[in-house]
Design a protein around this motif. Structure first.
Motif, PDB file in Angstrom:
ATOM      1  N   ALA A  82       0.655  -1.389  -0.139  1.00  0.00           N
ATOM      2  CA  ALA A  82      -0.313   0.071  -0.126  1.00  0.00           C
ATOM      3  C   ALA A  82       0.951   1.011  -0.498  1.00  0.00           C
ATOM      4  O   ALA A  82       0.178   2.148  -0.677  1.00  0.00           O
ATOM      5  N   ARG A  83       2.164   1.086   0.403  1.00  0.00           N
ATOM      6  CA  ARG A  83       2.615   2.016   0.684  1.00  0.00           C
ATOM      7  C   ARG A  83       3.867   2.851  -0.467  1.00  0.00           C
ATOM      8  O   ARG A  83       3.742   3.933  -0.871  1.00  0.00           O
ATOM      9  N   VAL A  84       4.269   1.589  -0.734  1.00  0.00           N
ATOM     10  CA  VAL A  84       4.754   1.816  -2.638  1.00  0.00           C
ATOM     11  C   VAL A  84       3.995   1.958  -3.709  1.00  0.00           C
ATOM     12  O   VAL A  84       4.554   2.912  -4.140  1.00  0.00           O
ATOM     13  N   LEU A  85       2.958   1.876  -3.874  1.00  0.00           N
ATOM     14  CA  LEU A  85       1.523   2.134  -4.498  1.00  0.00           C
ATOM     15  C   LEU A  85       1.373   3.780  -4.162  1.00  0.00           C
ATOM     16  O   LEU A  85       0.998   4.972  -5.005  1.00  0.00           O
ATOM     17  N   ALA A  86       1.608   3.995  -3.183  1.00  0.00           N
ATOM     18  CA  ALA A  86       0.759   5.857  -2.397  1.00  0.00           C
ATOM     19  C   ALA A  86       2.320   6.459  -2.852  1.00  0.00           C
ATOM     20  O   ALA A  86       1.611   7.598  -3.773  1.00  0.00           O
ATOM     21  N   ARG A  87       3.831   6.249  -2.599  1.00  0.00           N
ATOM     22  CA  ARG A  87       4.270   6.815  -3.093  1.00  0.00           C
ATOM     23  C   ARG A  87       4.652   6.957  -4.219  1.00  0.00           C
ATOM     24  O   ARG A  87       5.047   7.504  -5.104  1.00  0.00           O
ATOM     25  N   ALA A  88       4.560   5.705  -4.975  1.00  0.00           N
ATOM     26  CA  ALA A  88       4.283   5.964  -6.355  1.00  0.00           C
ATOM     27  C   ALA A  88       3.131   6.732  -7.603  1.00  0.00           C
ATOM     28  O   ALA A  88       3.544   7.741  -8.595  1.00  0.00           O
ATOM     29  N   LEU A  89       1.879   6.956  -7.038  1.00  0.00           N
ATOM     30  CA  LEU A  89       1.155   7.743  -6.935  1.00  0.00           C
ATOM     31  C   LEU A  89       2.020   9.307  -6.502  1.00  0.00           C
ATOM     32  O   LEU A  89       0.664   9.923  -6.813  1.00  0.00           O
ATOM     33  N   HIS A  90       2.299   9.505  -5.538  1.00  0.00           N
ATOM     34  CA  HIS A  90       2.130  10.778  -5.210  1.00  0.00           C
ATOM     35  C   HIS A  90       0.813  11.367  -4.250  1.00  0.00           C
ATOM     36  O   HIS A  90       0.809  12.540  -4.597  1.00  0.00           O
ATOM     37  N   LYS A  91       0.881   9.855  -3.395  1.00  0.00           N
ATOM     38  CA  LYS A  91      -0.344  10.228  -2.389  1.00  0.00           C
ATOM     39  C   LYS A  91       0.447   9.569  -1.142  1.00  0.00           C
ATOM     40  O   LYS A  91       1.014   9.432  -0.911  1.00  0.00           O
ATOM     41  N   LYS A  92      -0.074  11.034  -0.370  1.00  0.00           N
ATOM     42  CA  LYS A  92       0.047  10.819   1.152  1.00  0.00           C
ATOM     43  C   LYS A  92      -1.016   9.965   2.035  1.00  0.00           C
ATOM     44  O   LYS A  92      -1.452  10.645   2.736  1.00  0.00           O
ATOM     45  N   ILE A  93      -1.075   9.223   1.684  1.00  0.00           N
ATOM     46  CA  ILE A  93      -2.497   8.463   2.079  1.00  0.00           C
ATOM     47  C   ILE A  93      -1.630   6.806   2.791  1.00  0.00           C
ATOM     48  O   ILE A  93      -0.817   6.597   2.099  1.00  0.00           O
ATOM     49  N   GLU A  94      -1.803   6.550   3.749  1.00  0.00           N
ATOM     50  CA  GLU A  94      -1.280   5.910   4.644  1.00  0.00           C
ATOM     51  C   GLU A  94      -2.323   4.734   4.959  1.00  0.00           C
ATOM     52  O   GLU A  94      -3.126   4.751   4.906  1.00  0.00           O
ATOM     53  N   PRO A  95      -1.684   3.252   4.830  1.00  0.00           N
ATOM     54  CA  PRO A  95      -3.210   2.043   4.674  1.00  0.00           C
ATOM     55  C   PRO A  95      -4.300   2.426   6.424  1.00  0.00           C
ATOM     56  O   PRO A  95      -2.908   2.560   7.609  1.00  0.00           O
ATOM     57  N   GLU A  96      -5.217   1.954   5.858  1.00  0.00           N
ATOM     58  CA  GLU A  96      -5.329   1.849   7.792  1.00  0.00           C
ATOM     59  C   GLU A  96      -4.972   0.511   7.520  1.00  0.00           C
ATOM     60  O   GLU A  96      -5.750  -0.607   6.953  1.00  0.00           O
ATOM     61  N   ILE A  97      -4.841   0.054   9.086  1.00  0.00           N
ATOM     62  CA  ILE A  97      -4.580  -1.057   9.229  1.00  0.00           C
ATOM     63  C   ILE A  97      -5.829  -1.456  10.430  1.00  0.00           C
ATOM     64  O   ILE A  97      -6.160  -0.836  11.319  1.00  0.00           O
ATOM     65  N   THR A  98      -6.422  -2.394  10.069  1.00  0.00           N
ATOM     66  CA  THR A  98      -8.015  -2.481  10.566  1.00  0.00           C
ATOM     67  C   THR A  98      -8.016  -3.744  12.015  1.00  0.00           C
ATOM     68  O   THR A  98      -8.996  -3.730  13.004  1.00  0.00           O
ATOM     69  N   LYS A  99      -6.415  -4.504  11.664  1.00  0.00           N
ATOM     70  CA  LYS A  99      -7.099  -5.667  13.411  1.00  0.00           C
ATOM     71  C   LYS A  99      -7.140  -6.693  12.656  1.00  0.00           C
ATOM     72  O   LYS A  99      -8.242  -7.314  13.990  1.00  0.00           O
TER      73      LYS A  99
END
Length: 161
Positions: A82-99
């Motif tokens: 999720a982080r790799v894709l967000a960086r590649a898209l230049h988006k500052k979106i962190e994944p939601e970790i649901t547990k």
């Protein structure tokens, strides 16, 4: 094949794989949702590497009647995808970790590619970062309808979440 990603996969089908799901969410400015703690691992392999492995298998007699694991051989945490894709898209979106755990999920799954390396001389050539960049380049023009919530509702209704 382990977790295959690449161009031309449906970004609107929530059952095509986690990279497509995350990419669809990100393209729609939504947070990728990660089950468990995000540290569970999978083996991600580019469709270009899959094609090379298949060609070698078809052209090489050493592959006759054999079964091979085709993957990267490297465990990658799901949250990192999720982080790799967000960086590649230049988006500052962190994944939601649901547990939240899904029934039937395994904690870690990655390929032992020693047999295909030894018998066919194959190993993946596309790095995760480069493969994801290639996927993003293609996906910029591809439609991506986010259907994650529909899939999540189905999992809940079937008591898998």
């Amino acid at each position: 094949f382990f977790n295959v990603y690449g161009s031309r996969q449906s970004l609107s089908n929530p059952y095509t794989g986690v990279t497509a799901i995350f990419l669809s969410r990100l393209k729609n400015n939504r947070t990728p949702v990660v089950y468990e703690d995000g540290k569970q691992t999978r083996d991600f392999i580019s469709s270009a590497d899959i094609c090379q492995a298949l060609l070698l298998s078809l052209e090489n007699k050493a592959a006759d009647y054999e079964v091979f694991n085709v993957g990267s051989g490297k465990p990658i945490p799901i949250a990192e995808i999720a982080r790799v894709l967000a960086r590649a898209l230049h988006k500052k979106i962190e994944p939601e970790i649901t547990k939240t755990f899904r029934k039937g999920d395994v904690r870690h799954c990655f390929a032992d590619i020693s047999k295909i390396k030894k018998k066919l001389g194959w190993q993946p050539a596309v790095t995760l970062e480069n493969g994801m960049q290639n996927l993003i380049a293609w996906a910029r023009k591809a439609p991506a309808e986010d259907k994650f919530l529909e899939a999540q509702s189905e999992l809940t209704a079937k008591k898998l979440l």
